[in-house]
Design an enzyme around this catalytic site. Structure first.
Site, PDB file in Angstrom:
ATOM      1  N   LYS A  75      74.299  70.142  44.419  1.00 36.65           N
ATOM      2  CA  LYS A  75      73.306  70.885  43.633  1.00 36.65           C
ATOM      3  C   LYS A  75      73.930  71.162  42.274  1.00 36.65           C
ATOM      4  CE  LYS A  75      71.758  74.438  42.183  1.00 36.65           C
ATOM      5  NZ  LYS A  75      71.524  74.655  40.733  1.00 36.65           N
ATOM      6  N   GLU A 150      85.767  78.082  42.785  1.00 35.79           N
ATOM      7  CA  GLU A 150      86.486  77.851  41.530  1.00 35.79           C
ATOM      8  C   GLU A 150      85.714  78.621  40.471  1.00 35.79           C
ATOM      9  OE1 GLU A 150      87.610  76.976  38.464  1.00 35.79           O
ATOM     10  OE2 GLU A 150      87.175  74.823  38.510  1.00 35.79           O
ATOM     11  N   CYS A 184      86.661  76.875  32.296  1.00 29.41           N
ATOM     12  CA  CYS A 184      87.059  77.999  33.153  1.00 29.41           C
ATOM     13  C   CYS A 184      88.507  78.396  32.916  1.00 29.41           C
ATOM     14  CB  CYS A 184      86.820  77.648  34.613  1.00 29.41           C
ATOM     15  SG  CYS A 184      87.588  76.122  35.066  1.00 29.41           S
ATOM     16  N   GLU A 283      85.436  87.349  30.683  1.00 22.85           N
ATOM     17  CA  GLU A 283      85.339  85.938  30.282  1.00 22.85           C
ATOM     18  C   GLU A 283      84.165  85.758  29.317  1.00 22.85           C
ATOM     19  OE1 GLU A 283      83.916  83.044  33.275  1.00 22.85           O
ATOM     20  OE2 GLU A 283      85.579  81.769  32.638  1.00 22.85           O
TER      21      GLU A 283
HETATM   22  N1  LIG Z   1      84.240  79.262  35.727  1.00 20.71           N
HETATM   23  C1  LIG Z   1      83.416  78.329  35.413  1.00 20.71           C
HETATM   24  O1  LIG Z   1      83.746  77.158  35.540  1.00 20.71           O
HETATM   25  C2  LIG Z   1      82.084  78.688  34.915  1.00 20.71           C
HETATM   26  C3  LIG Z   1      81.784  79.973  34.543  1.00 20.71           C
HETATM   27  N2  LIG Z   1      80.562  80.265  34.059  1.00 20.71           N
HETATM   28  C4  LIG Z   1      80.294  81.643  33.637  1.00 20.71           C
HETATM   29  O2  LIG Z   1      79.147  82.054  34.281  1.00 20.71           O
HETATM   30  C5  LIG Z   1      78.174  82.515  33.364  1.00 20.71           C
HETATM   31  C6  LIG Z   1      76.798  82.196  33.851  1.00 20.71           C
HETATM   32  O3  LIG Z   1      76.596  80.796  33.871  1.00 20.71           O
HETATM   33  P1  LIG Z   1      75.675  80.155  34.972  1.00 20.71           P
HETATM   34  O4  LIG Z   1      75.422  78.753  34.717  1.00 20.71           O
HETATM   35  O5  LIG Z   1      74.461  81.024  35.125  1.00 20.71           O
HETATM   36  O6  LIG Z   1      76.663  80.244  36.225  1.00 20.71           O
HETATM   37  P2  LIG Z   1      76.293  80.426  37.715  1.00 20.71           P
HETATM   38  O7  LIG Z   1      77.525  80.772  38.440  1.00 20.71           O
HETATM   39  O8  LIG Z   1      75.133  81.323  37.857  1.00 20.71           O
HETATM   40  O9  LIG Z   1      75.796  78.958  38.136  1.00 20.71           O
HETATM   41  C7  LIG Z   1      76.614  77.953  38.676  1.00 20.71           C
HETATM   42  C8  LIG Z   1      75.844  77.200  39.748  1.00 20.71           C
HETATM   43  O10 LIG Z   1      75.482  78.077  40.798  1.00 20.71           O
HETATM   44  C9  LIG Z   1      74.084  77.994  41.069  1.00 20.71           C
HETATM   45  N3  LIG Z   1      73.639  79.288  41.568  1.00 20.71           N
HETATM   46  C10 LIG Z   1      73.203  80.377  40.873  1.00 20.71           C
HETATM   47  N4  LIG Z   1      72.870  81.379  41.706  1.00 20.71           N
HETATM   48  C11 LIG Z   1      73.104  80.939  42.958  1.00 20.71           C
HETATM   49  C12 LIG Z   1      73.004  81.509  44.263  1.00 20.71           C
HETATM   50  N5  LIG Z   1      72.565  82.770  44.434  1.00 20.71           N
HETATM   51  N6  LIG Z   1      73.360  80.786  45.323  1.00 20.71           N
HETATM   52  C13 LIG Z   1      73.816  79.530  45.185  1.00 20.71           C
HETATM   53  N7  LIG Z   1      73.930  78.908  43.983  1.00 20.71           N
HETATM   54  C14 LIG Z   1      73.595  79.613  42.889  1.00 20.71           C
HETATM   55  C15 LIG Z   1      73.504  77.591  39.738  1.00 20.71           C
HETATM   56  O11 LIG Z   1      72.218  77.045  39.894  1.00 20.71           O
HETATM   57  C16 LIG Z   1      74.540  76.580  39.269  1.00 20.71           C
HETATM   58  O12 LIG Z   1      74.340  75.339  39.902  1.00 20.71           O
HETATM   59  C17 LIG Z   1      78.557  81.838  32.064  1.00 20.71           C
HETATM   60  O13 LIG Z   1      78.118  82.568  30.990  1.00 20.71           O
HETATM   61  C18 LIG Z   1      80.030  81.756  32.170  1.00 20.71           C
HETATM   62  O14 LIG Z   1      80.611  82.943  31.690  1.00 20.71           O
HETATM   63  C19 LIG Z   1      79.593  79.319  33.993  1.00 20.71           C
HETATM   64  C20 LIG Z   1      79.839  78.027  34.342  1.00 20.71           C
HETATM   65  C21 LIG Z   1      81.117  77.616  34.817  1.00 20.71           C
HETATM   66  N1  LIG Z   2      89.157  68.477  31.741  1.00 19.55           N
HETATM   67  C1  LIG Z   2      89.744  69.598  31.415  1.00 19.55           C
HETATM   68  N2  LIG Z   2      90.626  69.670  30.480  1.00 19.55           N
HETATM   69  N3  LIG Z   2      89.417  70.697  32.051  1.00 19.55           N
HETATM   70  C2  LIG Z   2      88.499  70.757  33.118  1.00 19.55           C
HETATM   71  C3  LIG Z   2      88.004  72.160  33.177  1.00 19.55           C
HETATM   72  C4  LIG Z   2      87.364  72.478  34.451  1.00 19.55           C
HETATM   73  C5  LIG Z   2      86.498  73.726  34.454  1.00 19.55           C
HETATM   74  O1  LIG Z   2      86.114  74.259  33.415  1.00 19.55           O
HETATM   75  O2  LIG Z   2      86.134  74.146  35.560  1.00 19.55           O
END
Ligand SMILES: NC(=O)C1=CN([C@@H]2O[C@H](COP(=O)(O)OP(=O)(O)OC[C@H]3O[C@@H](n4cnc5c(N)ncnc54)[C@H](O)[C@@H]3O)[C@@H](O)[C@H]2O)C=CC1
Ligand SMILES: N=C(N)NCCCC(=O)O
Length: 393
Positions: A75, A150, A184, A283
């Site tokens: 998903k 993650e 991240c 973050e």
């Molecule tokens: N650590 C990381 O790699 C990431 C962190 N973020 C942070 O999260 C904030 C919000 O971004 P979003 O895209 O809204 O992240 P999110 O964590 O809400 O979404 C990530 C995934 O989870 C799904 N999702 C959302 N609610 C869910 C639920 N209740 N059960 C199962 N799946 C669910 C979403 O549809 C998407 O596929 C960003 O502003 C950023 O700060 C966002 C993306 C990646």
């Molecule tokens: N390809 C690089 N450098 N980083 C991957 C980041 C993975 C992440 O934001 O979850």
């Protein structure tokens, strides 16, 4: 795309090597039993991913889950699903049997939540925000379903006073402005030794000014727009809150003047930060770096670990023993020495504390989708002898 290809190739090799690792014997202190281990696919894997590296984050899960012999339901984020749908089309083209990889699109609560709570999904692997990670863990707990998470980060980069300034500045820039900071593991907290702080910040601003901000399809672009209006507004709010809490916007903080449209934000450097400020603690997930100075190694470590997160950390110094000491002292799943962000498919990736648990990539990424079964055989011809045998008469 190179990383995506490398990841599929790497796990294809691990899939082949897995056959050779089956039935590995367990050494036992007795002769009448023999035990060995089978590593079996965990079952149906639910894979829920974010938008920041949409195809790569999916690949980090799809490749090892299929290599382990699982079937998977992916998903992707509703904000960036297309490359994953293209991956599905390629799977059909190369003859992956129907049903092995399934891709569903949709919003989190409508498509992600049912996947994490579904009784026929045996494991959930998630990349995204800490808040959603908690929801997924709660849903999975009802079925006692294993999860790997993650999540976010607020990773530190510590720079000592014995470094080549320009080399270190470039890593600092790469660590936070790569992918417009939507990473991240971005090293979003810069810790500078006080002896070099002024000189370092002057060079940091000079390098930041030189970053080409443009449509990412333009040649030489090094900073594109952020993902969405929501993210754009959220980042701007972080910057205005930092200002109102008393921090200094040393550079950036606004829309680049040459770009009237699109969700572009200048590379932003914030100083005069205190550890109680939101910009230090939360973050941003945007091109925003906050900076603090330190005097001693122990102060640097204390500041670096002053976070609920624990994904990445980095140290730049010419003193290799110091780098080793700091690698041990950082409470994070990843430490970079004399760099920030390089990501190698062979090395484990994941965090501690509120950055989640479980490791992707490397052999650890494959273990996520395997379950361990012991097989124990009684190999003596003797009666077991625990009970008194009944009379044969
Ligand atoms: N650590 C990381 O790699 C990431 C962190 N973020 C942070 O999260 C904030 C919000 O971004 P979003 O895209 O809204 O992240 P999110 O964590 O809400 O979404 C990530 C995934 O989870 C799904 N999702 C959302 N609610 C869910 C639920 N209740 N059960 C199962 N799946 C669910 C979403 O549809 C998407 O596929 C960003 O502003 C950023 O700060 C966002 C993306 C990646
Ligand atoms: N390809 C690089 N450098 N980083 C991957 C980041 C993975 C992440 O934001 O979850």
């Amino acid at each position: 795309m190179d990383d995506v290809v490398a990841c599929f190739e790497y796990y294809a090799d691990l899939a082949e090597a897995l056959d050779g690792k089956q039935r590995s014997p367990i050494s036992l202190p007795m002769e009448n039993f023999k035990s060995y281990v089978l590593k079996e696919p965990i079952g149906v894997a639910g894979l829920i991913t974010a938008w920041n590296y949409p195809l790569l984050m999916a690949t980090w899960k799809v490749a090892p889950s299929l290599a382990a012999g699982c079937t998977a339901v992916l998903k992707p984020s509703e904000l960036a699903s297309l490359t994953c749908l293209e991956l599905g089309a390629i799977c059909i083209e190369v003859g992956l049997p129907p049903g092995v990889l399934n891709i569903i699109t949709g919003l989190g609560p409508e498509a992600g939540a049912p996947l994490s709570s579904h009784p026929h999904v045996d494991k959930v692997a998630f990349t995204g925000s800490t808040e959603t990670g908690k929801r997924i863990m709660t849903a999975a707990a009802q079925m006692v379903k294993p999860v790997s998470l993650e999540l976010g980060g607020k990773s530190p980069l510590i720079v000592f006073d014995d470094v080549d300034i320009d080399k270190a500045v470039e890593w600092a820039i790469f660590g936070i402005f790569l992918n417009a900071g939507q990473v991240c593991s971005a090293t979003s907290r810069l810790l500078l030794h006080e002896k070099i702080a002024k000189q370092f910040l002057d060079r940091l601003v000079a390098w930041a000014k030189n970053i080409k901000i443009s449509d990412p399809l333009e040649k030489g672009c090094r900073l594109g727009s952020v993902i969405s209006e929501g993210q754009y507004e959220k980042i701007k709010k972080f910057i205005s809150t930092a200002r109102s809490e008393g921090a200094t916007i040393l550079y950036g903080g606004a829309r680049p003047q040459h770009l009237r449209r699109g969700f572009f934000i200048e590379p932003t450097i914030i100083t005069d930060v205190s550890t109680s400020m939101q910009i230090w603690r939360e973050e941003v997930f945007g091109p925003v770096l906050c900076v603090k100075e330190f005097r001693t190694e122990s102060e640097a470590v204390e500041l670096a670990n002053d976070t609920h997160y624990g994904l990445g950390g980095a140290v730049i110094s010419n003193d290799q023993e110091r780098c080793e000491r700091i690698s041990k002292a950082l409470h994070s799943g990843i430490v970079w020495i004399n760099c920030s962000q390089p990501t190698l498919v062979q090395a484990p990736w994941g965090g501690n504390k509120r950055s989640g648990f479980g490791r992707e990539l490397g052999e650890w990424g494959l273990e996520n989708y395997l379950t361990v079964k012991q097989v124990t055989k009684y190999c003596s011809d003797e009666q077991w002898g625990w009970y008194q045998p009944p009379s044969k008469l």
